[in-house]
Each structure stands twice: as structure tokens, then as C-alpha cells.
Write a protein that holds these residues in place. Sequence first.
Motif, PDB file in Angstrom:
ATOM      1  N   LEU A   1       0.846  -1.198   0.000  1.00 27.86           N
ATOM      2  CA  LEU A   1       0.000   0.000   0.000  1.00 27.86           C
ATOM      3  C   LEU A   1       0.882   1.249   0.000  1.00 27.86           C
ATOM      4  O   LEU A   1       1.637   1.493   0.950  1.00 27.86           O
ATOM      5  N   THR A   2       0.799   2.011  -1.086  1.00 25.51           N
ATOM      6  CA  THR A   2       1.666   3.178  -1.227  1.00 25.51           C
ATOM      7  C   THR A   2       1.584   4.152  -0.041  1.00 25.51           C
ATOM      8  O   THR A   2       2.608   4.599   0.447  1.00 25.51           O
ATOM      9  N   PRO A   3       0.374   4.481   0.452  1.00 29.37           N
ATOM     10  CA  PRO A   3       0.342   5.470   1.528  1.00 29.37           C
ATOM     11  C   PRO A   3       1.065   5.014   2.792  1.00 29.37           C
ATOM     12  O   PRO A   3       1.418   5.840   3.627  1.00 29.37           O
ATOM     13  N   LEU A   4       1.308   3.699   2.935  1.00 31.22           N
ATOM     14  CA  LEU A   4       1.993   3.225   4.134  1.00 31.22           C
ATOM     15  C   LEU A   4       3.514   3.352   4.028  1.00 31.22           C
ATOM     16  O   LEU A   4       4.217   3.182   5.021  1.00 31.22           O
ATOM     17  N   LEU A   5       4.026   3.689   2.831  1.00 30.89           N
ATOM     18  CA  LEU A   5       5.481   3.786   2.670  1.00 30.89           C
ATOM     19  C   LEU A   5       6.077   4.849   3.584  1.00 30.89           C
ATOM     20  O   LEU A   5       7.210   4.745   4.009  1.00 30.89           O
ATOM     21  N   GLY A   6       5.312   5.877   3.868  1.00 24.53           N
ATOM     22  CA  GLY A   6       5.805   6.936   4.747  1.00 24.53           C
ATOM     23  C   GLY A   6       5.500   6.651   6.210  1.00 24.53           C
ATOM     24  O   GLY A   6       5.699   7.502   7.061  1.00 24.53           O
ATOM     25  N   GLY A   7       4.989   5.475   6.507  1.00 24.71           N
ATOM     26  CA  GLY A   7       4.635   5.136   7.889  1.00 24.71           C
ATOM     27  C   GLY A   7       3.146   5.307   8.120  1.00 24.71           C
ATOM     28  O   GLY A   7       2.456   5.986   7.356  1.00 24.71           O
ATOM     29  N   LEU A   8       2.680   4.654   9.179  1.00 23.42           N
ATOM     30  CA  LEU A   8       1.269   4.758   9.532  1.00 23.42           C
ATOM     31  C   LEU A   8       1.069   6.105  10.215  1.00 23.42           C
ATOM     32  O   LEU A   8       1.749   6.412  11.189  1.00 23.42           O
TER      33      LEU A   8
ATOM     34  N   PHE B   1      -9.757  12.994   6.887  1.00 28.07           N
ATOM     35  CA  PHE B   1      -9.545  13.150   5.444  1.00 28.07           C
ATOM     36  C   PHE B   1      -8.746  14.407   5.127  1.00 28.07           C
ATOM     37  O   PHE B   1      -7.823  14.398   4.323  1.00 28.07           O
ATOM     38  N   LEU B   2      -9.099  15.507   5.796  1.00 22.62           N
ATOM     39  CA  LEU B   2      -8.553  16.806   5.412  1.00 22.62           C
ATOM     40  C   LEU B   2      -7.055  16.941   5.649  1.00 22.62           C
ATOM     41  O   LEU B   2      -6.411  17.770   5.014  1.00 22.62           O
ATOM     42  N   VAL B   3      -6.498  16.149   6.569  1.00 22.94           N
ATOM     43  CA  VAL B   3      -5.086  16.338   6.886  1.00 22.94           C
ATOM     44  C   VAL B   3      -4.217  16.081   5.649  1.00 22.94           C
ATOM     45  O   VAL B   3      -3.327  16.860   5.327  1.00 22.94           O
ATOM     46  N   ASN B   4      -4.470  14.966   4.934  1.00 30.02           N
ATOM     47  CA  ASN B   4      -3.662  14.663   3.742  1.00 30.02           C
ATOM     48  C   ASN B   4      -4.487  14.640   2.459  1.00 30.02           C
ATOM     49  O   ASN B   4      -3.983  14.224   1.425  1.00 30.02           O
ATOM     50  N   ASN B   5      -5.751  15.017   2.512  1.00 29.49           N
ATOM     51  CA  ASN B   5      -6.659  14.911   1.359  1.00 29.49           C
ATOM     52  C   ASN B   5      -6.680  13.487   0.819  1.00 29.49           C
ATOM     53  O   ASN B   5      -6.724  13.280  -0.395  1.00 29.49           O
ATOM     54  N   ASN B   6      -6.565  12.507   1.699  1.00 33.75           N
ATOM     55  CA  ASN B   6      -6.426  11.138   1.225  1.00 33.75           C
ATOM     56  C   ASN B   6      -7.463  10.231   1.889  1.00 33.75           C
ATOM     57  O   ASN B   6      -7.462  10.080   3.109  1.00 33.75           O
ATOM     58  N   PRO B   7      -8.359   9.622   1.088  1.00 32.78           N
ATOM     59  CA  PRO B   7      -9.393   8.755   1.683  1.00 32.78           C
ATOM     60  C   PRO B   7      -8.800   7.540   2.397  1.00 32.78           C
ATOM     61  O   PRO B   7      -9.456   6.960   3.258  1.00 32.78           O
ATOM     62  N   PHE B   8      -7.560   7.185   2.057  1.00 35.61           N
ATOM     63  CA  PHE B   8      -6.915   6.057   2.725  1.00 35.61           C
ATOM     64  C   PHE B   8      -6.921   6.250   4.244  1.00 35.61           C
ATOM     65  O   PHE B   8      -7.162   5.321   5.011  1.00 35.61           O
ATOM     66  N   ASP B   9      -6.646   7.485   4.665  1.00 31.99           N
ATOM     67  CA  ASP B   9      -6.594   7.778   6.098  1.00 31.99           C
ATOM     68  C   ASP B   9      -7.935   7.505   6.768  1.00 31.99           C
ATOM     69  O   ASP B   9      -7.992   7.117   7.933  1.00 31.99           O
ATOM     70  N   VAL B  10      -9.016   7.730   6.036  1.00 27.65           N
ATOM     71  CA  VAL B  10     -10.345   7.492   6.621  1.00 27.65           C
ATOM     72  C   VAL B  10     -10.550   5.991   6.837  1.00 27.65           C
ATOM     73  O   VAL B  10     -11.084   5.569   7.868  1.00 27.65           O
ATOM     74  N   TRP B  11     -10.083   5.182   5.878  1.00 27.96           N
ATOM     75  CA  TRP B  11     -10.190   3.723   6.056  1.00 27.96           C
ATOM     76  C   TRP B  11      -9.379   3.264   7.258  1.00 27.96           C
ATOM     77  O   TRP B  11      -9.835   2.423   8.043  1.00 27.96           O
ATOM     78  N   VAL B  12      -8.176   3.818   7.388  1.00 26.55           N
ATOM     79  CA  VAL B  12      -7.343   3.456   8.545  1.00 26.55           C
ATOM     80  C   VAL B  12      -8.086   3.799   9.829  1.00 26.55           C
ATOM     81  O   VAL B  12      -8.152   3.000  10.774  1.00 26.55           O
ATOM     82  N   MET B  13      -8.694   4.983   9.854  1.00 25.88           N
ATOM     83  CA  MET B  13      -9.404   5.430  11.050  1.00 25.88           C
ATOM     84  C   MET B  13     -10.562   4.476  11.362  1.00 25.88           C
ATOM     85  O   MET B  13     -10.747   4.072  12.515  1.00 25.88           O
ATOM     86  N   LEU B  14     -11.323   4.087  10.328  1.00 25.00           N
ATOM     87  CA  LEU B  14     -12.468   3.191  10.558  1.00 25.00           C
ATOM     88  C   LEU B  14     -11.989   1.839  11.084  1.00 25.00           C
ATOM     89  O   LEU B  14     -12.567   1.283  12.019  1.00 25.00           O
ATOM     90  N   LEU B  15     -10.899   1.330  10.485  1.00 27.13           N
ATOM     91  CA  LEU B  15     -10.357   0.044  10.913  1.00 27.13           C
ATOM     92  C   LEU B  15      -9.954   0.094  12.391  1.00 27.13           C
ATOM     93  O   LEU B  15     -10.309  -0.788  13.183  1.00 27.13           O
ATOM     94  N   PHE B  16      -9.229   1.146  12.756  1.00 27.99           N
ATOM     95  CA  PHE B  16      -8.791   1.241  14.139  1.00 27.99           C
ATOM     96  C   PHE B  16      -9.947   1.560  15.084  1.00 27.99           C
ATOM     97  O   PHE B  16      -9.889   1.249  16.264  1.00 27.99           O
ATOM     98  N   GLY B  17     -10.992   2.154  14.562  1.00 26.43           N
ATOM     99  CA  GLY B  17     -12.183   2.372  15.378  1.00 26.43           C
ATOM    100  C   GLY B  17     -12.805   1.041  15.781  1.00 26.43           C
ATOM    101  O   GLY B  17     -13.139   0.820  16.954  1.00 26.43           O
ATOM    102  N   LEU B  18     -12.921   0.134  14.815  1.00 28.76           N
ATOM    103  CA  LEU B  18     -13.496  -1.181  15.119  1.00 28.76           C
ATOM    104  C   LEU B  18     -12.571  -1.971  16.049  1.00 28.76           C
ATOM    105  O   LEU B  18     -13.021  -2.603  17.000  1.00 28.76           O
ATOM    106  N   LEU B  19     -11.275  -1.896  15.756  1.00 31.18           N
ATOM    107  CA  LEU B  19     -10.306  -2.570  16.612  1.00 31.18           C
ATOM    108  C   LEU B  19     -10.405  -2.030  18.043  1.00 31.18           C
ATOM    109  O   LEU B  19     -10.339  -2.786  19.022  1.00 31.18           O
ATOM    110  N   GLY B  20     -10.585  -0.716  18.133  1.00 31.57           N
ATOM    111  CA  GLY B  20     -10.695  -0.085  19.446  1.00 31.57           C
ATOM    112  C   GLY B  20     -11.886  -0.619  20.230  1.00 31.57           C
ATOM    113  O   GLY B  20     -11.800  -0.833  21.443  1.00 31.57           O
TER     114      GLY B  20
END
Lengths: 323, 503
Positions: free
Chosen positions: B198-205, B404-423
Motif C-alpha cells: 500500500l503506497t500510503p503506508l510507505l511513509g509510515g502509519l 480526510f482533510l489532513v492529507n486529502n487522502n481517503p486512505f486515512d479514513v479507512w485506517v481510522m475506521l479500521l482502528f475504530g473497530l479494533l478499538g
Amino acid sequence: MTKRFAAVLAGACLIVAGVTAAQAQTYPEANKRSSVIVAATAGSGADITGRLVTSGLEAAFPGNSYQVVNLPGAGLQVGMQALADAPKDGYTFGLTSLPTVITLSMDAARGAQFNRDSFIPVANFAYDPGAIAVQVDSPYQTLADFIAAAKEKPEELTVGVTGPGGREHLDVIGIEQAAGVKFTPVFHNDSGLALNDLMGGNITAVQGSVGDFTAQVANGRIRVLAVFNDKRSTFMPDVATAEESGFKIYSGTSRGFALPAGAPEAAATALSDAIGKMAADPEMIKRVQDQGLELKYMDHTQYGAYWDSEIVRLTALTAALPK
Amino acid sequence: MLDTLSYFVAGLGTALTPEYLMYALIGCLVGTLVGVLPGIGSAGGMVILLPITYGMDPTGAIIMLSAIFYGSYYGGTISTVLLSVPGEVASVVTMLDGTAMAKQGRAGAALSIAAIGSFVGGTCAVLALVLIAPLLTDVALRFGPPEFFALLAVGLATLSLLAGESMLRALAMAVFGLMLGVIGSDPTMGMPRFTFGLTPLLGGLDFVPVVMGLFGLSEVLLASQNPVGKVANVSMKALYPSKQEFKDSGMPIARGTVLGFFLGLVPGTTQALASFLSYAVEKGVSRHPERFGKGAIEGVAGPETANNSHANAALIPLFTLGIPGSPSVAILLGAFIMNGLTPGPLLFSQHPQVVWPIIASMIVGNFMLLLLNVPLVGMWVKVLQIPLKILNPLIIMFICLGTFLVNNNPFDVWVMLLFGLLGVILRKLNFPMAPLALTMIVGPLMEGALRQALSISRGGLEILVRGPLSISLLVIAIIILTMPLWSGKVRRRSAVLGADAVD
């Protein structure tokens, strides 16, 4: 009745088709909105350059608007991928930082889905030549001193660079190859923190760009040993080029623009011409210099040739990267 | 010194002209708003609003952006305490006691104390910038990779104090956080690690979506499954701190100011780290550590002071060395450069007419924020009267938007949803979240510093103990780490095996 309606409709279609064909010749069409992808956060150096140019384009094409879209992440990879995948109508283009776009796509492990063929070079706008700096009380006065010391103490001199395999790291490998010496690179994700380590005496030198160093040179904390360009920098005219010290190494970070492959050629030439006019404007030259950059315009074809030559230069250097 | 003061007074005069007052006020309001909105913190808020300032008067633009920067740390507390959603990452640790206070109907008191602490911390740091900044230049330069590593070791050691009822669960979460911090590109080889292509993860989570999911979304989801009536109808008296609460907050505010200030001087540290360390310190020195996590005012006062003190102190390396200490300060640096100003010692001699009004306006801005925040506590608390079925979807919408707004990237929203469920799952199993957040902040920084240090020494570990500063920091880390073993106070509280023994 229906026949007549059909005829009118057909006629209308013809007119519309004719108008579209005519418009394809003129780029940009009136009152269009273009997106300009900048693969960095707002407020970063690349973003500032991007916005300078978009404001210039709005003046050059009155009525058209140019919207900067910041897509940071994974170096430049997120933004460059978005540019490669962008609509090919000529109204989405992006800021390209060479050679980073090249080094990213060369690194197979990163799995970038773009390369040179994914883009149509538009024009180069700004340039920041590479440079190497030491602390102001360092014993090394010139690049020759520094290299002589490295010959005596292989791998003992530490050079701060940004990421592994990035431009600065490859610059260091270039010096190593040219002089037959070996340094120890110290990786920092951030050129500011590398400078902090240099000024604190933790590392021997930092490989960066002239723009990274001008402020600290003025503050009297660091000394630039050499500039890796074919001529001296206007910001530090007293500093010799690497070429003057006998090393024909030319490297730097450039900021230009590119369209996704498949976009109309007319768009590339029209934008290239507009950026060329902008680059001759004294007010613009001053504003670019205020950012610590040099204005270095290359048109559509020159920029493409530069892109190709950088690929050749970097292929040789990346071969020397530790695997 | 007298010169400096006269410049400062002249700058204050400029900062108090109606035009600049308005810029500061707009910045404070916007800062509070981005702080309140979950996900958008100081960096995000500045990034979104920076383009508007292109073409504005430089002094006004920077006054406004700085006000957004420090104002967001005031705003962050509001949603943290009232909505149990961290307004921004530096407020995460405030959740532990802030939300507990809100459930006891003491939300108003928590917010007032946080605003007062933020004011004290922020103002002291700015005054230090005016009065003693040249003396502090050295502090940043003393921290090379080995010293930075030792400082982070202290941060990591505070885990032993952050652990709640179960040390085992806390450690499991800490290790999980360290693992998340490993995702990205290897800092010295550049090889991608655990990026799964996943390209967006290359810079770290990214830290923001993870925290917003784990702390924010999971809380909202759990609350809608099991609505606990928060105390919404509070009398005016309950809005403001009691005498006892004032008394209990005094020392934490003082300690938070000092701690945040010194951390702020070290480039590379973040506001979130300052607030975590402050919480650990407060819990460590408290006579009643068992109250922490159940609504201790000290757990709000200390961290909220520390993050503001850090935010303003981080400007000192910017002004004295030209080095941005944290990501938010780097954006502020961008704003200076954009306006043809290069932060560093020369700025004071070359552009005193710009730099002094900016610094003076930071004092003015902190006053404004205090005045905005304390009287408005009553208004903010009314948010709790919004029915949950309306409030919760709104919060989720804002979390998504902010992420979303921090990087204009929907990927971040998916990460947030995933960690929300994990939480949700982790919370149901009683895993504490704070250790994870701490190690996720500390881990990557620590790895970078360790590998830089080892590059410099070419593999020799002795570099880690090369001077008195790194040695004393490492000793402090060992003392904190072993505290549960020898300190009766801590042992009684964390009950070493506690909940683990029952499992």
C-alpha cells in the motif's frame, strides 16, 4: 415534424462537433478550471513554488482558474501516482521534483506504478543546486580538504543526508565514486534536524541544497564547502563549485511541471510558453529568489531532455546503493 | 536585555492595533475550532488555512497562523472532555481523567482548569522566548542522536506509570504500538516494512487516523451501544472549579509548564509526548495515584499545561536557530519563508518590525484564548444536551472529515475506521489505549535516533552513554521503569498483577 426535428438535431450536433474541434486547437479553453497536483503539504517549499506559478498562470490566462491540490505522502509517491492516473484532458497537471520522481520509480521495492513514460514534461521552473556544508569551526575549508581527510580516515567522516537512496544520499555516493573515498551516511528524515545535528557537532557534514543552508550561513554557524552546479550560486558567490575543485558533479533539486501521458501536446506547449514568459518577469525572479531558489526555465523539450539525462546519471549511482 | 524589552513593548504596541488584534482574534477562533474538530489539529488547521494567507500582509498572516497553532491546543481539550473524542492528538492523554470528570458532572471544572493551565504554560513559554531565548539556543544543540535516544527512553519508561489495572495488558498494547510504529520505510535502508504493497503506508502509519479511530470512533460506537447518561444539567456553580480543585491544580500546572517548556526546546519532540510525560509525572508524584483515570483534576491540569507550554517553547529553536522542532512548527516556518522571512537570529536584527509584533501578539492571543474559553465553558457544556442520536452521527462525520482533510487522502479514513473497530474490541477486552498511543509516538523517533547514533559510532554502543546528559537521562529512565518494583506507593496502586491474576 419529426423529420424536421431530426434534421435540426443533426445540425446542432454538427455545430457542437465543429466547435469542439476548433476548441481542441486552442488551449486552454475559456473559463476552465485546472487542478495542479502538488505532492507535498501546504506551506512546504514545493507548495510555495506551485502556488507562485499557478498565480502566474491565472494572470497569463485571464478567466481560467488553477487550483492547487495538495497530496502529500510516501515521499512524493502518493501525489505522483495521482498525477500519472489523472484525467488526460490537459486540465490536470502537477508539480514534479526531479530527481526524486526518478529515484522513487527506480526503487523496485517501493512498487511505484509510474515511470518516465507516465508523464509529459511541461517545463522546469526553479532549481536549487546541491551543496555540502560543515560546521563553521570545522577544520575543512574546501571540498579538497574534506576529501583528503576522508582518504586518510575511510568511513570515519559522517555526512547527514535525508532518506536512503534519495538525491542527497546519491550525491554522497557520487563524491565517493569520483574521489575514491568512503563516508558514513547518517539518515535524517528532515533536513532541519540534520542541520541541528551538524551544528551540535554530532556529524561532520550535511549534504543538502543551497536553499537549505543560506540561513545558517548568514547566521554564521555553518560553512558551505562546494556547490554542485556548473556555475557559482548567486546566494553564495564566494563558494567554489565542485567543478572548480576538480569534481565534475552536477546535482540539485528542480521543480518543474508535467502532464499525465496521453494529455494533448497542445497543453504542454501552451503551459510551457506561459511559464517561460513568467520566468522572464523580474518580479517573479525576485519572488523565487526570496524562497532561496534560482529560477531556471527549461521549455517543454529541454525539460524532457534534462529528465532523460538525470535518469542516465542516477542509474549509475543507484547501482552502488547497498542492497 | 533592555533593548529586547523596548523592542518587545514596541511590538506589543503594534500587536494591539485594531488590525493585528483582529488577525489574532480570527486565529484564536479558528484555532479553537480546529482544535475542537476531531482529527484536525494545529498542523492540519494551519495547512488548510495557509493558502488563504498567500498575498496577505506578512505580519498579519503569521500572527493569524501562530494563533491557530497555539489556539488549537486550547480547543483540543473541549471535545476531549465533553465528547470523549480527542480534539487533537496532544489531548489524547487528557481523555483518561477528563472524560471521567465529565461523567461526574465536572466537565466545566476540567475545561476551566485546562484553559487556565494552557494560559499559564503558553504565556510563560512566550515570556521565556522574549527574555532568555539567547541563553537557551544551546539546549537544542546539546541533543544529538544519543541524547535524543536517552530522552525517548525516559518517555518509553513512563509506560510503567501509565499502566492501569493490568500490567500485562498495558505491555501487550505497548508492544502493539511499537509494531505499528515499524510500518513504513526502513530509516537507513529504505526497504518497505509491513506496507502490504500500500503506497500510503510507505511513509509510515499516520498517527492521527489511528488515534482518532482507537480513541474517538470506538468511544462513540461503544457509547451508542450502551448509552450512559452524562450529567447534562449542571448548575453554574458546578461549571467552575472548586477551591480544592484549584488547590490540586497549582503544582501540576507549574510542573507541566516546566516539563513542556524543556521538551519544547528539543527539536523532534511533539506536544503529544509532552502531555504523556506530564501525565506520567503527575501520577508518579501523586499521593493518591489510585484516583488517576477516575477523574483526577491533576491528570487534566498537567498535560493540558504541558502541551501548550511545549507548543510555545518549540518556537524558541525556530527563532534562535531557524530549526523547526515539530511538524506544526515546520508549517509555521513555511509561512515565514513564504513571506520572504527566514527565522533565525538574524530575523531579530533584520526584521524587528515584523518579528516583535508576532511574539507580542502571542501573549495577547493567549489572553484572548483565556477570555474566550473560561466564560464560554457554560456554552460548550451545553453540547452535552444534544440528544446522543443526533450528536453521535455528527461526531462520526466530523472525525471522518477531519481525518480526510489532513492529507486529502481517503486512505486515512479507512485506517481510522479500521482502528475504530479494533478499538471497540480492545476496549471490550479491557485493554488500555494510552500505552499504545505512547509507544506509537516514541517508537519511530527512538528507532531513528538509535540508528543515527549507531551510524555515527559505526556500530559502537558506547556512544549511547557518551556524556553526562545521555547518562543521566538513561538513569532517570531506569528509575522510572523500576519504580513499580521498589516504590510501595506505585505497587499498591498498580497491584502488579491485579486484573491479570484473575484472568
